[in-house]
Scaffold this active site. Structure first.
Site, PDB file in Angstrom:
ATOM      1  N   ARG A 129       0.822  -1.211   0.000  1.00 10.23           N
ATOM      2  CA  ARG A 129       0.000   0.000   0.000  1.00 10.23           C
ATOM      3  C   ARG A 129       0.854   1.259   0.000  1.00 10.23           C
ATOM      4  O   ARG A 129       0.707   2.134   0.831  1.00 10.23           O
ATOM      5  CB  ARG A 129      -0.940   0.054   1.224  1.00 10.23           C
ATOM      6  N   ARG A 178      -4.615   5.630   1.538  1.00  8.96           N
ATOM      7  CA  ARG A 178      -5.332   6.699   2.233  1.00  8.96           C
ATOM      8  C   ARG A 178      -4.437   7.642   3.021  1.00  8.96           C
ATOM      9  O   ARG A 178      -4.848   8.734   3.359  1.00  8.96           O
ATOM     10  CB  ARG A 178      -6.395   6.072   3.137  1.00  8.96           C
ATOM     11  N   ARG A 230      -9.196  10.643  -4.425  1.00 10.14           N
ATOM     12  CA  ARG A 230     -10.256   9.877  -3.743  1.00 10.14           C
ATOM     13  C   ARG A 230     -11.462  10.762  -3.397  1.00 10.14           C
ATOM     14  O   ARG A 230     -12.598  10.284  -3.358  1.00 10.14           O
ATOM     15  CB  ARG A 230      -9.655   9.261  -2.478  1.00 10.14           C
ATOM     16  N   ASP A 279      -6.687  -4.050  -6.938  1.00 10.83           N
ATOM     17  CA  ASP A 279      -7.024  -4.789  -5.722  1.00 10.83           C
ATOM     18  C   ASP A 279      -7.071  -6.279  -6.024  1.00 10.83           C
ATOM     19  O   ASP A 279      -7.335  -6.674  -7.173  1.00 10.83           O
ATOM     20  CB  ASP A 279      -8.371  -4.339  -5.142  1.00 10.83           C
ATOM     21  N   TYR A 327     -12.303 -14.568   1.089  1.00  7.82           N
ATOM     22  CA  TYR A 327     -13.139 -13.365   0.870  1.00  7.82           C
ATOM     23  C   TYR A 327     -14.405 -13.716   0.089  1.00  7.82           C
ATOM     24  O   TYR A 327     -15.484 -13.198   0.364  1.00  7.82           O
ATOM     25  CB  TYR A 327     -12.361 -12.304   0.089  1.00  7.82           C
TER      26      TYR A 327
END
Ligand code: 1CP
Length: 326
Positions: A2, A6, A15, A51, A127
């Protein structure tokens, strides 16, 4: 780990205008975001912005990204009929957005290795069956214990998709592939050996046969370190729960190591733990084939200056430490 995300103001700026799905599904935006950490830090490699859940989408199970929760599937995989319905993935059709982003980013970064990536089969299955990150593994575990044959069919279909997708990433301009096994630690040792390791092994073998270098990221797999070399990865990426010395002593020296600073250490000023970083470089890098990295992704509220200081410190210290080791 990452590099984009963020915690970066330039990421937040994009974003604020788009949701995450739009960002990774729009090749120009995904390329721009891939370049952001390259411009800020000058790292030795870039990782494509996307992703792991693109495979779930490609297999017909759309993923939404919910703030504070992460990936959520409205139609989780719980039945034989759903698995039977999954058709083989054509990455150029089903995941064209990320492949285009890779080609764009590779064109912008002619001199920098570009890392493509995929989730390892068990991590993706978890997932897809649980429907989101459920700590208990409520649904994947009941599939594993109630109908193991069904789980094996699902893992085969996912493995096939991952292999095709990873090869397509390489054909589109990725120089190597990182395989993220982020959820295998949820398993018992025997289940890990049956439902995670062989599928990761198969994916890596197929990629190696195609001449593609691979990094295997083993989150929380310290207890099973001795099994990891069965996966024929060029690099094993480890989290911070393993001491650098134990990591280097357990993994044969022909396999490079990547890792393994606790990302939460970056809440503090790296100057306060310089010695710890030196020890990490000396132990993990004993035989030189070592990539400094974090043990997992950067947390959203980590101060960006601390990441910058960390990268600068590594650049300054690693060659000096290696000189001392000669
Ligand atoms: O802005 C936002 O709200 C989106 C946050 C975000 C980001 C920046 C998500 C949702 N994914 C990503 C990018 C991402 N994901 C990259 C791009 C490369 C980079 O920026 O450095 C990569 C390599 C991933 C891989 C990924 N996604 C993994 C494997 C690595 C790991 O963290 O173990 C996993 C498990 C995911 C699922 C996922 N997607 C997003 C989140 C927040 C999560 C994790 C949620 C959870 O813990 O279950």
């Amino acid at each position: 780990m990452r590099q984009a995300g963020r915690y970066m103001p330039e990421y937040q700026k994009i974003r604020a205008k788009h949701d995450f799905e739009t960002m990774y599904k729009t090749p120009e935006l995904a390329c721009e975001i891939t370049l952001q950490p390259v411009k800020r830090y000058g790292p030795d490699a870039a990782i494509i912005f996307s992703d792991i859940m693109v495979i779930a989408d490609a297999l017909g199970h759309n993923t939404r990204f919910v703030d504070g929760t992460g990936p959520v599937l409205d139609d989780p995989v719980r039945s034989a009929a759903q698995i039977e319905k999954m058709r083989p993935v054509d990455p150029y059709e089903d995941i064209a957005h990320t492949l285009k982003a890779i080609t764009l980013a590779a064109g912008e970064l002619p001199d920098l290795p570009l890392i493509g990536f995929a989730g390892a089969p068990f991590t993706l299955a978890k997932y897809m069956v649980d429907g989101k990150n459920l700590k208990t593994g409520r649904y994947i575990k009941s599939m594993l214990y109630d109908s193991p044959d069904l789980l094996r069919i699902l893992l085969d279909k996912i493995s096939d998709a991952v292999i095709k997708y990873a090869k397509a990433q390489s054909e589109s301009g990725a120089d190597l592939i990182q395989l993220f096994d982020s959820s295998a630690a949820a398993l018992s040792e025997s289940a890990f050996l049956e439902y995670a390791l062989p599928y990761a092994e198969k994916v890596v073998n197929e990629l190696k046969k195609a001449g593609i270098p691979v990094i295997y990221f083993a989150l929380g797999l310290g207890p099973w370190l001795e099994y990891i070399p069965r996966i024929d990865a060029d690099v094993v990426s480890l989290d911070w729960t393993i001491s650098p010395a134990r990591a280097r002593n357990s993994i044969p020296r022909n396999i490079a190591l990547q890792g393994n600073l606790d990302p939460a250490a970056l809440y503090a000023d790296p100057q306060r733990y310089e010695e710890h970083i030196d020890d990490m470089i000396m132990e993990m890098g004993k035989y030189k084939n070592y990539i400094v990295n974090l043990g997992h992704g950067i947390l959203p509220d980590i101060p960006v200056e601390n990441v910058e200081k960390f990268v600068d410190m590594i650049k300054q210290r690693s060659s000096r430490i290696y000189d001392r080791m000669k």
